[in-house]
Design a protein around this motif. Structure first.
Motif, short mmCIF file in Angstrom:
data_model
loop_
_atom_site.label_atom_id
_atom_site.label_comp_id
_atom_site.label_asym_id
_atom_site.label_seq_id
_atom_site.Cartn_x
_atom_site.Cartn_y
_atom_site.Cartn_z
N GLY A 215 0.81 -1.21 0.00
CA GLY A 215 0.00 0.00 0.00
C GLY A 215 0.84 1.25 0.00
N THR A 216 0.18 2.31 0.44
CA THR A 216 0.79 3.63 0.48
C THR A 216 0.65 4.20 1.87
OG1 THR A 216 0.07 3.91 -1.81
CG2 THR A 216 0.84 5.86 -0.69
N SER A 217 1.73 4.75 2.40
CA SER A 217 1.68 5.35 3.74
C SER A 217 1.02 6.72 3.67
CB SER A 217 3.10 5.49 4.30
OG SER A 217 3.80 6.48 3.59
N LYS A 218 0.82 7.31 4.85
CA LYS A 218 0.27 8.66 4.92
C LYS A 218 1.23 9.67 4.30
CE LYS A 218 -2.80 7.83 8.78
NZ LYS A 218 -3.20 8.21 10.13
N GLU A 219 2.53 9.33 4.21
CA GLU A 219 3.53 10.19 3.58
C GLU A 219 3.70 9.85 2.10
OE1 GLU A 219 4.22 8.55 6.58
OE2 GLU A 219 3.72 10.33 7.71
N GLU B 208 4.41 6.92 0.61
CA GLU B 208 5.47 5.98 0.31
C GLU B 208 4.82 4.64 -0.07
OE1 GLU B 208 8.56 7.37 3.79
OE2 GLU B 208 6.81 6.18 4.32
N ARG B 209 5.28 4.03 -1.15
CA ARG B 209 4.81 2.70 -1.54
C ARG B 209 5.61 1.68 -0.75
NH1 ARG B 209 0.63 1.03 -3.32
NH2 ARG B 209 1.60 -0.71 -4.34
N PHE B 210 4.92 0.69 -0.15
CA PHE B 210 5.61 -0.27 0.70
C PHE B 210 4.93 -1.62 0.67
CE2 PHE B 210 2.41 1.69 3.37
CZ PHE B 210 1.79 0.60 3.95
N ILE B 211 5.68 -2.61 1.18
CA ILE B 211 5.18 -3.95 1.48
C ILE B 211 5.62 -4.23 2.91
CG2 ILE B 211 5.41 -6.42 1.01
CD1 ILE B 211 5.91 -5.70 -1.92
N GLY B 212 4.75 -4.84 3.69
CA GLY B 212 5.09 -5.17 5.06
C GLY B 212 3.99 -5.98 5.71
N TYR B 213 4.12 -6.17 7.02
CA TYR B 213 3.10 -6.92 7.73
C TYR B 213 2.46 -6.03 8.80
CZ TYR B 213 6.89 -7.80 11.07
OH TYR B 213 7.93 -7.66 11.94
N VAL B 214 1.19 -6.30 9.06
CA VAL B 214 0.39 -5.47 9.94
C VAL B 214 0.78 -5.72 11.39
CG1 VAL B 214 -1.96 -4.98 10.74
CG2 VAL B 214 -1.53 -5.44 8.31
N VAL C 217 -3.87 1.77 10.35
CA VAL C 217 -3.11 0.52 10.38
C VAL C 217 -1.63 0.85 10.53
CG1 VAL C 217 -2.61 -1.62 9.14
CG2 VAL C 217 -4.82 -0.49 8.82
N LYS C 218 -0.97 0.17 11.45
CA LYS C 218 0.48 0.30 11.61
C LYS C 218 1.11 -0.92 10.96
CE LYS C 218 0.40 3.24 15.61
NZ LYS C 218 0.83 3.47 16.98
N VAL C 219 2.05 -0.67 10.04
CA VAL C 219 2.67 -1.72 9.25
C VAL C 219 4.18 -1.68 9.43
CG1 VAL C 219 3.00 -2.62 6.91
CG2 VAL C 219 0.82 -1.56 7.53
N ARG C 220 4.77 -2.86 9.71
CA ARG C 220 6.24 -2.99 9.76
C ARG C 220 6.69 -3.17 8.31
NH1 ARG C 220 9.99 -2.16 13.64
NH2 ARG C 220 8.51 -3.07 15.08
N ASP D 221 9.82 2.19 -1.34
CA ASP D 221 10.52 3.07 -2.28
C ASP D 221 11.32 4.15 -1.53
OD1 ASP D 221 8.42 4.66 -1.42
OD2 ASP D 221 7.61 5.04 -3.42
N HIS D 222 11.10 4.29 -0.26
CA HIS D 222 11.87 5.19 0.61
C HIS D 222 12.69 4.29 1.53
CE1 HIS D 222 12.11 8.09 4.13
NE2 HIS D 222 12.77 8.68 3.15
N THR D 223 13.94 4.01 1.18
CA THR D 223 14.73 2.98 1.83
C THR D 223 14.88 3.17 3.34
OG1 THR D 223 16.77 4.14 1.23
CG2 THR D 223 16.04 2.38 -0.23
N GLU D 224 14.81 4.41 3.81
CA GLU D 224 14.94 4.65 5.25
C GLU D 224 13.75 4.09 6.03
OE1 GLU D 224 15.51 7.13 2.98
OE2 GLU D 224 17.67 7.17 3.17
N ALA D 225 12.64 3.81 5.36
CA ALA D 225 11.44 3.30 6.03
C ALA D 225 11.51 1.79 6.26
CB ALA D 225 10.19 3.65 5.23
N VAL D 226 12.41 1.09 5.58
CA VAL D 226 12.52 -0.36 5.73
C VAL D 226 12.91 -0.70 7.17
CG1 VAL D 226 13.74 -2.44 4.99
CG2 VAL D 226 13.06 -0.72 3.30
N GLY D 227 12.13 -1.58 7.78
CA GLY D 227 12.35 -1.97 9.17
C GLY D 227 11.58 -1.11 10.16
N GLU D 228 11.03 -0.01 9.70
CA GLU D 228 10.29 0.91 10.56
C GLU D 228 8.79 0.61 10.47
OE1 GLU D 228 11.82 3.13 12.54
OE2 GLU D 228 13.73 2.40 11.75
N ILE D 229 8.04 1.21 11.38
CA ILE D 229 6.57 1.10 11.35
C ILE D 229 6.02 2.37 10.74
CG2 ILE D 229 4.48 0.99 12.75
CD1 ILE D 229 6.00 -0.75 14.72
N VAL D 230 5.16 2.21 9.71
CA VAL D 230 4.49 3.34 9.10
C VAL D 230 2.99 3.21 9.32
CG1 VAL D 230 6.27 3.66 7.34
CG2 VAL D 230 4.29 2.27 6.81
#
Length: 128
Positions: A17-21, A23-29, A38-41, A46-55
């Motif tokens: 999906g897409t974050s509120k900022e 950003e296109r991402f894949i992760g788990y809820v 929804v908070k997703v890990r 596409d924003h590499t700094e977001a990998v591993g973070e919760i959006v």
């Protein structure tokens, strides 16, 4: 109508999906609140700094990913390592069963090899 399908998104589901900022991402809820936030890990983004973070995102901006993902032997072994690191015995056993099926399906079958065992080669793993 798409929003009603997303109502079935729960903790632990894999989503894209897409974050509120935006950003296109894949992760788990990680969590879903009563307001549809929804908070997703993030595991890929596409924003590499977001990998591993919760959006944060909304249900309307997410799509549940298919659970029918075909993994090869290397993928399953990597996931088994992760299950061992997290001490998740049930997940490890599920992955081990899937690995045995992949090994069985990839092996050429002849009439002689019906008694083949797919053991761990004498290696025993204990998960507390």
């Amino acid at each position: 109508m798409a929003h009603s399908m997303n109502m079935w998104i729960h903790n632990g589901d894999w989503v894209s999906g897409t974050s509120k900022e935006d950003e296109r991402f894949i992760g788990y809820v990680e969590s879903v609140d009563a307001y549809g936030t929804v908070k997703v890990r993030v595991t890929q983004c596409d924003h590499t700094e977001a990998v591993g973070e919760i959006v944060e995102s909304s249900l309307a901006r997410l799509e549940k990913m298919s659970e029918e993902i075909q993994m090869d032997e290397a993928d399953l072994k990597a996931m088994m390592d992760l299950a061992l690191m997290t001490r998740d015995k049930a997940w490890f056993e599920d992955l081990y069963s899937a690995l045995r099926m992949v090994q069985f399906q990839s092996k050429p079958h002849t009439g002689k090899d019906r008694g083949t065992s797919f053991g761990t080669g004498g290696r025993r793993v204990t998960i507390d």
